[in-house]
Design a protein around this motif. Structure first.
Motif, PDB file in Angstrom:
ATOM      1  N   LEU A 268      -6.982   9.876  -2.148  1.00  0.00           N
ATOM      2  CA  LEU A 268      -6.391  10.040  -3.071  1.00  0.00           C
ATOM      3  C   LEU A 268      -5.529  11.277  -2.649  1.00  0.00           C
ATOM      4  N   ALA A 269      -4.234  11.546  -3.803  1.00  0.00           N
ATOM      5  CA  ALA A 269      -2.871  12.274  -3.627  1.00  0.00           C
ATOM      6  C   ALA A 269      -4.035  13.560  -4.118  1.00  0.00           C
TER       7      ALA A 269
ATOM      8  N   ALA B 178      -1.855   0.291  -6.201  1.00  0.00           N
ATOM      9  CA  ALA B 178      -0.955   1.132  -7.241  1.00  0.00           C
ATOM     10  C   ALA B 178      -0.598   2.399  -6.901  1.00  0.00           C
ATOM     11  N   MET B 179       0.038   3.135  -6.974  1.00  0.00           N
ATOM     12  CA  MET B 179       0.840   4.768  -6.740  1.00  0.00           C
ATOM     13  C   MET B 179      -0.331   5.798  -7.781  1.00  0.00           C
ATOM     14  N   HIS B 180      -0.733   5.562  -8.810  1.00  0.00           N
ATOM     15  CA  HIS B 180      -1.112   5.633  -9.772  1.00  0.00           C
ATOM     16  C   HIS B 180      -2.942   4.593 -10.021  1.00  0.00           C
ATOM     17  N   GLN B 181      -3.644   5.845  -9.951  1.00  0.00           N
ATOM     18  CA  GLN B 181      -5.217   4.876  -9.321  1.00  0.00           C
ATOM     19  C   GLN B 181      -6.048   6.171 -10.288  1.00  0.00           C
ATOM     20  N   PRO B 182      -7.210   5.806 -11.750  1.00  0.00           N
ATOM     21  CA  PRO B 182      -8.770   6.544 -11.304  1.00  0.00           C
ATOM     22  C   PRO B 182      -8.167   6.882  -9.805  1.00  0.00           C
ATOM     23  N   PRO B 183      -9.533   8.216  -9.543  1.00  0.00           N
ATOM     24  CA  PRO B 183      -9.474   8.959 -10.808  1.00  0.00           C
ATOM     25  C   PRO B 183      -8.439   9.871 -10.729  1.00  0.00           C
ATOM     26  N   ASN B 184      -8.303  10.539 -12.029  1.00  0.00           N
ATOM     27  CA  ASN B 184      -7.807  12.355 -11.662  1.00  0.00           C
ATOM     28  C   ASN B 184      -7.980  13.160 -10.640  1.00  0.00           C
TER      29      ASN B 184
ATOM     30  N   TRP C 107       1.022  -1.494   0.264  1.00  0.00           N
ATOM     31  CA  TRP C 107       0.050   0.059   0.512  1.00  0.00           C
ATOM     32  C   TRP C 107       0.802   1.306  -0.038  1.00  0.00           C
ATOM     33  N   HIS C 108       0.021   2.110  -0.915  1.00  0.00           N
ATOM     34  CA  HIS C 108       1.040   3.499  -1.109  1.00  0.00           C
ATOM     35  C   HIS C 108       0.695   4.397   0.243  1.00  0.00           C
ATOM     36  N   GLY C 109       1.823   5.562  -0.396  1.00  0.00           N
ATOM     37  CA  GLY C 109       1.569   6.675  -0.128  1.00  0.00           C
ATOM     38  C   GLY C 109       2.774   7.035  -0.407  1.00  0.00           C
ATOM     39  N   ASP C 110       2.279   8.568  -1.157  1.00  0.00           N
ATOM     40  CA  ASP C 110       2.528   9.760  -2.491  1.00  0.00           C
ATOM     41  C   ASP C 110       2.595  11.409  -1.176  1.00  0.00           C
ATOM     42  N   ALA C 111       3.860  12.124  -1.928  1.00  0.00           N
ATOM     43  CA  ALA C 111       3.438  13.559  -1.004  1.00  0.00           C
ATOM     44  C   ALA C 111       4.898  14.369  -1.663  1.00  0.00           C
ATOM     45  N   ALA C 112       4.168  15.595  -1.490  1.00  0.00           N
ATOM     46  CA  ALA C 112       5.487  16.140  -1.818  1.00  0.00           C
ATOM     47  C   ALA C 112       6.034  18.191  -1.033  1.00  0.00           C
TER      48      ALA C 112
END
Length: 272
Positions: free
Chosen positions: A205-206, A180-186, A108-113
């Motif tokens: 959502l990211a 996954a890191m990138h999934q629907p929806p945009n 399971w993913h986490g994503d930040a900037a």
């Protein structure tokens, strides 16, 4: 876990808890690299600090090897908006460094900037960074169960437009995230509210506005990754992964779950 609305992944509470673990690793790593970055350091050295920390926490870097990407971080400097490849480039006093980080815990993913000013940076660039980060938070604050994805988009754009004549990248957007890191929806950073998939419990959502001082037109460099502004204007990038619970928003990549900032914005906190 289930799927709705053309591939939108809905997580169980147990899966969201694992995403929180991944999000904490990401939040800790960004906090570490924010404190570590300094003039004279290479972007590759910063990347090594991040990889060491992620692996020390028993997690795996999301970006390393993703479609062939060679780094743990995306490190983008000045007019580089996103997807900068870490390497031999030396970070100088006065640079602005956007740092994007992802980690995986048990699939399971986490994503930040974050975008970090290094040394003395012009006031207009510091303001760009502030506006970009605040726009991200305004987007998260606009999300509520039963709402729609573009409620977030509209809030991001409305805040940016209220602050000055900034460029908002339209080709690059936020996204669903989970197994996954990138999934629907945009999750675009502009648009009318009330559109797109419904915001439901178990959706993650990211949200990631990419804002520039000039034109939003960009080009991908010959490395097939680094996105730069066509007019050379400087950029900022801010991102967090969040979900909604019956109690409110829970920012999975913020160390405090977003509690302090959401309270400032008058939004219920849904974490634990």
């Amino acid at each position: 876990m289930g799927f709705r609305d053309r591939g939108v992944e809905i997580k169980t509470p147990e899966q969201i808890a694992l995403m929180r673990e991944a999000g904490l690793v990401v939040g800790e790593t960004l906090d570490l690299v924010r404190r570590t970055v300094k003039p004279g350091m290479t972007t590759g050295a910063l990347d090594a600090v991040a990889e060491d920390h992620i692996r020390s926490r028993g997690a795996t870097p999301s970006f390393l090897g993703y479609h062939g990407f060679p780094g743990t971080l995306c490190v983008s400097v000045n007019d580089e908006v996103v997807h900068g490849i870490p390497g031999d480039r030396v970070i100088n006093d006065g640079d602005v460094v956007s740092i994007d980080c992802g980690a995986i815990v048990q699939g399971w993913h986490g994503d930040a900037a974050v975008t970090v000013p290094v040394g003395e940076v012009p006031d207009e660039v510091c303001e760009l960074i502030r506006v970009t980060e605040e726009a991200m938070w305004r987007g998260i604050a606009a999300a509520a169960l039963g709402g729609r994805v573009t409620d977030i988009s509209h809030a991001v754009e409305s805040y940016v437009r209220s602050q000055g004549d900034y460029g908002i990248l339209e080709e690059y957007v936020g996204h669903g995230i989970g197994s996954a890191m990138h999934q629907p929806p945009n999750v675009p950073n502009y648009g009318r509210p009330g559109r797109g998939p419904k915001l439901v419990r178990g959706l993650a959502l990211a949200v990631e506005p990419m804002i520039v001082l000039g034109s939003p037109e960009t080009t991908v460099l010959d490395d097939d990754w680094t996105v730069v502004t066509d007019d050379g204007s400087w950029a900022a990038h801010s991102e967090n992964t969040f979900t909604l619970t019956p109690d409110g928003a829970w920012v999975l990549t913020a160390l405090d779950g977003g509690e302090a900032k959401l309270a400032e914005l008058g939004v219920p906190f849904g974490g634990r």
